[in-house]
Design an enzyme around this catalytic site. Structure first.
Site, short mmCIF file in Angstrom:
data_model
loop_
_atom_site.label_atom_id
_atom_site.label_comp_id
_atom_site.label_asym_id
_atom_site.label_seq_id
_atom_site.Cartn_x
_atom_site.Cartn_y
_atom_site.Cartn_z
N CYS A 1 0.83 -1.28 0.02
CA CYS A 1 0.03 0.06 0.11
C CYS A 1 0.94 1.11 -0.04
O CYS A 1 1.61 1.46 -1.06
CB CYS A 1 -0.92 -0.07 1.10
SG CYS A 1 -2.45 0.77 0.74
N HIS B 1 -3.14 -5.38 1.76
CA HIS B 1 -2.51 -5.40 3.15
C HIS B 1 -2.27 -6.85 3.28
O HIS B 1 -3.27 -7.41 4.10
CB HIS B 1 -3.26 -4.68 4.08
CG HIS B 1 -3.03 -3.25 4.15
ND1 HIS B 1 -1.97 -2.56 4.65
CD2 HIS B 1 -3.55 -2.37 3.59
CE1 HIS B 1 -2.29 -1.24 4.58
NE2 HIS B 1 -3.20 -1.06 3.52
N GLU C 1 -0.70 -8.39 5.42
CA GLU C 1 -0.10 -8.46 6.56
C GLU C 1 -1.30 -8.86 7.67
O GLU C 1 -1.21 -9.02 8.90
CB GLU C 1 0.68 -7.49 7.36
CG GLU C 1 0.33 -6.08 7.37
CD GLU C 1 -0.03 -5.43 6.00
OE1 GLU C 1 0.10 -6.11 5.06
OE2 GLU C 1 -0.20 -4.10 6.06
N1 GLN Z 1 -3.51 6.35 0.90
C1 GLN Z 1 -2.37 6.07 1.77
C2 GLN Z 1 -1.08 6.88 0.98
O1 GLN Z 1 -1.24 7.66 0.08
C3 GLN Z 1 -1.99 4.71 1.63
C4 GLN Z 1 -2.83 3.87 2.45
C5 GLN Z 1 -2.31 2.51 2.92
O2 GLN Z 1 -1.11 2.50 3.17
N2 GLN Z 1 -3.37 1.98 3.89
O3 GLN Z 1 0.02 6.60 1.21
#
Ligand code: GLN
Length: 209
Positions: free
Chosen positions: A80, A178, A180
C-alpha cells in the site's frame, strides 16, 4: 537463520508485518536508524501514509541511505503506502512528493475513489495456487508498468476490474493491498524467497571473485 529482514518502522502497520515474519520463522527487526540498514538482507515497507513516511524518512536521515541500498539491490516489499514509496512515479501525490523509487511503475494514490476507498476481495496472484484475501485501505493501484516489471495480480471484478494491484521487478515487489492483515503469510513467503535468492546470488558472486 542466514538472513535478516527489516520492517521500516517510521509509521504504519509495522507490528503486523513483524508478526507475520516471526510466524514464518524469520529473523525480523524494526528499522528506524541508518545504522540498522547494515544488518538487513531485505526490507518490508508497510502501509500507512506515504507522505508522512517519506517526511519521517528524511527527518530520521534514512531517506538517502535507504535509497542508496535499494538502488544497490536490497530486496524490498512495499504494501500500500509502501508500494507508493517504491514507485518511480506517482499520480495524485501531494505537491513535490518524493519516493524512494526502484520500481519502474506509475502508481495512482488513493486510486479506488471515495465510493469504494476501502474494501476486501479475493485476489489471484502469480506464485500462489489459491487466491489471497486482499484488504484494500485507501489503496493505490498501478497505472502503468515499465518493460522489466512483472504484473502479479489484478483486481478480479467490480468497477476497478483489471487494475494492477501486485507487481515484481527483480527483487522488488509491491502490493496495493495489506497481506499482513488477516493471517495469511503466503505473500510474505514469496518475498522471503526473493530475499533468499538475492542472498544466494550474492554469495555465488563472492565465491567467483
Ligand atoms: N493512501 C495512503 C497513502 O497515500 C496509503 C494507504 C495505506 O497504506 N493503507 O500513502
Amino acid at each position: 537463520m542466514d538472513h535478516t529482514i527489516g520492517v521500516l518502522a517510521l509509521q504504519g502497520d509495522v507490528r503486523e508485518h513483524l508478526a507475520v515474519l516471526a510466524r514464518l520463522g524469520e529473523d525480523a527487526i524494526a528499522v528506524r536508524r541508518p545504522a540498522e540498514l547494515a544488518a538487513i538482507d531485505g526490507l518490508v515497507i508497510p502501509g500507512g501514509e506515504s507522505t508522512t513516511m517519506i517526511k519521517l524518512a528524511k527527518i530520521f536521515e534514512l531517506y538517502e541511505p535507504l535509497k542508496a541500498r535499494l538502488h544497490g539491490g536490497l530486496p524490498a516489499f512495499g504494501t500500500c503506502a509502501g508500494m507508493i514509496m517504491l514507485a518511480e512515479r506517482i499520480e495524485d501525490g501531494i505537491v513535490g512528493q518524493d519516493t524512494l523509487g526502484g520500481l519502474d511503475i506509475t502508481v495512482r494514490r488513493n486510486a479506488f475513489g471515495r465510493q469504494v476507498d476501502s474494501f476486501e476481495g479475493d485476489v489471484s496472484m502469480t506464485g500462489l495456487d489459491a487466491p489471497v484475501h486482499g484488504i484494500f485501505i485507501r489503496a493505490p493501484w498501478v497505472e502503468e508498468v515499465g518493460d522489466g516489471v512483472e504484473v502479479l495480480a489484478r483486481v478480479a471484478d467490480g468497477p476497478a476490474a483489471g487494475r494492477i494491484v501486485a507487481v515484481r521487478q527483480g527483487s522488488l515487489m509491491a502490493t496495493s493491498f495489506h497481506p499482513e492483515v488477516g493471517g495469511d503469510a503466503r505473500v510474505h513467503e514469496l518475498f522471503v524467497d526473493l530475499v533468499r535468492r538475492a542472498r544466494a546470488e550474492r554469495t555465488d558472486e563472492t565465491k567467483r571473485d
